[in-house]
Design a protein around this motif. Sequence first.
Motif, PDB file in Angstrom:
ATOM      1  N   THR A 125      -1.452  10.015   6.767  1.00 16.05           N
ATOM      2  CA  THR A 125      -0.721   8.795   6.444  1.00 16.05           C
ATOM      3  C   THR A 125       0.753   8.964   6.772  1.00 16.05           C
ATOM      4  O   THR A 125       1.359   9.973   6.421  1.00 16.05           O
ATOM      5  CB  THR A 125      -0.884   8.445   4.956  1.00 16.05           C
ATOM      6  N   LEU A 126       1.287   7.991   7.463  1.00 15.41           N
ATOM      7  CA  LEU A 126       2.705   8.012   7.839  1.00 15.41           C
ATOM      8  C   LEU A 126       3.331   6.690   7.441  1.00 15.41           C
ATOM      9  O   LEU A 126       2.731   5.615   7.618  1.00 15.41           O
ATOM     10  CB  LEU A 126       2.862   8.259   9.343  1.00 15.41           C
ATOM     11  N   TYR A 127       4.537   6.769   6.881  1.00 10.60           N
ATOM     12  CA  TYR A 127       5.255   5.587   6.423  1.00 10.60           C
ATOM     13  C   TYR A 127       6.637   5.527   7.079  1.00 10.60           C
ATOM     14  O   TYR A 127       7.268   6.555   7.327  1.00 10.60           O
ATOM     15  CB  TYR A 127       5.517   5.640   4.914  1.00 10.60           C
ATOM     16  N   ALA A 135       4.095  11.294  -1.180  1.00  9.42           N
ATOM     17  CA  ALA A 135       4.648  11.287   0.170  1.00  9.42           C
ATOM     18  C   ALA A 135       5.838  12.220   0.236  1.00  9.42           C
ATOM     19  O   ALA A 135       6.599  12.364  -0.729  1.00  9.42           O
ATOM     20  CB  ALA A 135       5.079   9.870   0.546  1.00  9.42           C
ATOM     21  N   PHE A 136       5.985  12.862   1.385  1.00 10.22           N
ATOM     22  CA  PHE A 136       7.104  13.763   1.651  1.00 10.22           C
ATOM     23  C   PHE A 136       7.994  13.099   2.698  1.00 10.22           C
ATOM     24  O   PHE A 136       7.514  12.656   3.746  1.00 10.22           O
ATOM     25  CB  PHE A 136       6.590  15.116   2.135  1.00 10.22           C
ATOM     26  N   PHE A 137       9.282  13.085   2.409  1.00 13.19           N
ATOM     27  CA  PHE A 137      10.222  12.345   3.237  1.00 13.19           C
ATOM     28  C   PHE A 137      11.002  13.240   4.184  1.00 13.19           C
ATOM     29  O   PHE A 137      11.294  14.409   3.871  1.00 13.19           O
ATOM     30  CB  PHE A 137      11.228  11.600   2.358  1.00 13.19           C
ATOM     31  N   ASP A 171       0.792  -1.218   0.000  1.00 13.89           N
ATOM     32  CA  ASP A 171       0.000   0.000   0.000  1.00 13.89           C
ATOM     33  C   ASP A 171       0.822   1.264   0.000  1.00 13.89           C
ATOM     34  O   ASP A 171       0.268   2.343  -0.003  1.00 13.89           O
ATOM     35  CB  ASP A 171      -0.937   0.007   1.205  1.00 13.89           C
ATOM     36  N   GLY A 172       2.091   1.141   0.062  1.00  9.54           N
ATOM     37  CA  GLY A 172       2.928   2.318  -0.019  1.00  9.54           C
ATOM     38  C   GLY A 172       3.535   2.409  -1.402  1.00  9.54           C
ATOM     39  O   GLY A 172       3.201   1.657  -2.306  1.00  9.54           O
ATOM     40  N   LEU A 173       4.399   3.385  -1.567  1.00 14.37           N
ATOM     41  CA  LEU A 173       5.109   3.543  -2.817  1.00 14.37           C
ATOM     42  C   LEU A 173       6.064   2.374  -3.031  1.00 14.37           C
ATOM     43  O   LEU A 173       6.740   1.943  -2.104  1.00 14.37           O
ATOM     44  CB  LEU A 173       5.918   4.842  -2.803  1.00 14.37           C
ATOM     45  N   ASP A 175      -3.040  11.570   2.301  1.00 13.26           N
ATOM     46  CA  ASP A 175      -3.661  10.255   2.356  1.00 13.26           C
ATOM     47  C   ASP A 175      -2.850   9.324   1.474  1.00 13.26           C
ATOM     48  O   ASP A 175      -1.875   9.749   0.848  1.00 13.26           O
ATOM     49  CB  ASP A 175      -5.133  10.294   1.914  1.00 13.26           C
ATOM     50  N   ARG A 176      -3.258   8.072   1.405  1.00  7.97           N
ATOM     51  CA  ARG A 176      -2.424   7.079   0.717  1.00  7.97           C
ATOM     52  C   ARG A 176      -2.409   7.232  -0.788  1.00  7.97           C
ATOM     53  O   ARG A 176      -1.673   6.543  -1.466  1.00  7.97           O
ATOM     54  CB  ARG A 176      -2.886   5.671   1.095  1.00  7.97           C
TER      55      ARG A 176
END
Lengths: 115, 113
Positions: free
Chosen positions: B31-33, B102-104, A101-103, B97-98
């Motif tokens: 959303t957090l990765y 995304a910003f790192f 579900d992520g990149l 959101d997903r």
Amino acid sequence: DQQVKQNSPSLSVQEGRISILNCDYTNSMFDYFLWYKKYPAEGPTFLISISSIKDKNEDGRFTVFLNKSAKHLSLHIVPSQPGDSAVYFCAALMYSGGGADGLTFGKGTHLIIQP
Amino acid sequence: EAGVVQSPRYKIIEKKQPVAFWCNPISGHNTLYWYLQNLGQGPELLIRYENEEAVDDSQLPKDRFSAERLKGVDSTLKIQPAELGDSAVYLCASSLDRRTEAFFGQGTRLTVV
């Protein structure tokens, strides 16, 4: 099995010329594609993206092209500048389930702009 | 607007010791990765949070890795005990959101000796 492939580990281009970075993917479920730029000792920085319903997106000197039938995308930088020297990552995102579900990232291409 | 903040930037520990990384995402990002990046490789997803819920942790080695996101804001990633093979850069990212980019953060470079 890598789902996003960047087959050129490095690319050298003369300043002022066009840089073309390539990316191939295997999963037809990907909906959204992104390019990130990374300098040493920094995190990746978002550069440009494209939805799977489009075939081109342009932002200043950067243009991304998507060929869905070939499962191929490319990033064009015109004209190339010394500050463009960095590692470029291709990434893909799947909106629906069935995968991570992520990149999903490629391994990156190190772009070197020669003066 | 402040970006994603991670600390520490660098950490050197002996094998079998515990280590923790902290991440403060961009305000308003749900959303957090957490990603892991080995040398010469692209980032690989470890875990994704939607607010405070871990919704994708299939790539997280759960025997030694754990993560939490209290109150749906800050997050910590812990390794206990660390192994030599855990040496890598640990990246935190956030997004609205997903389905958006995304910003790192700058990442934490971990060296296990």
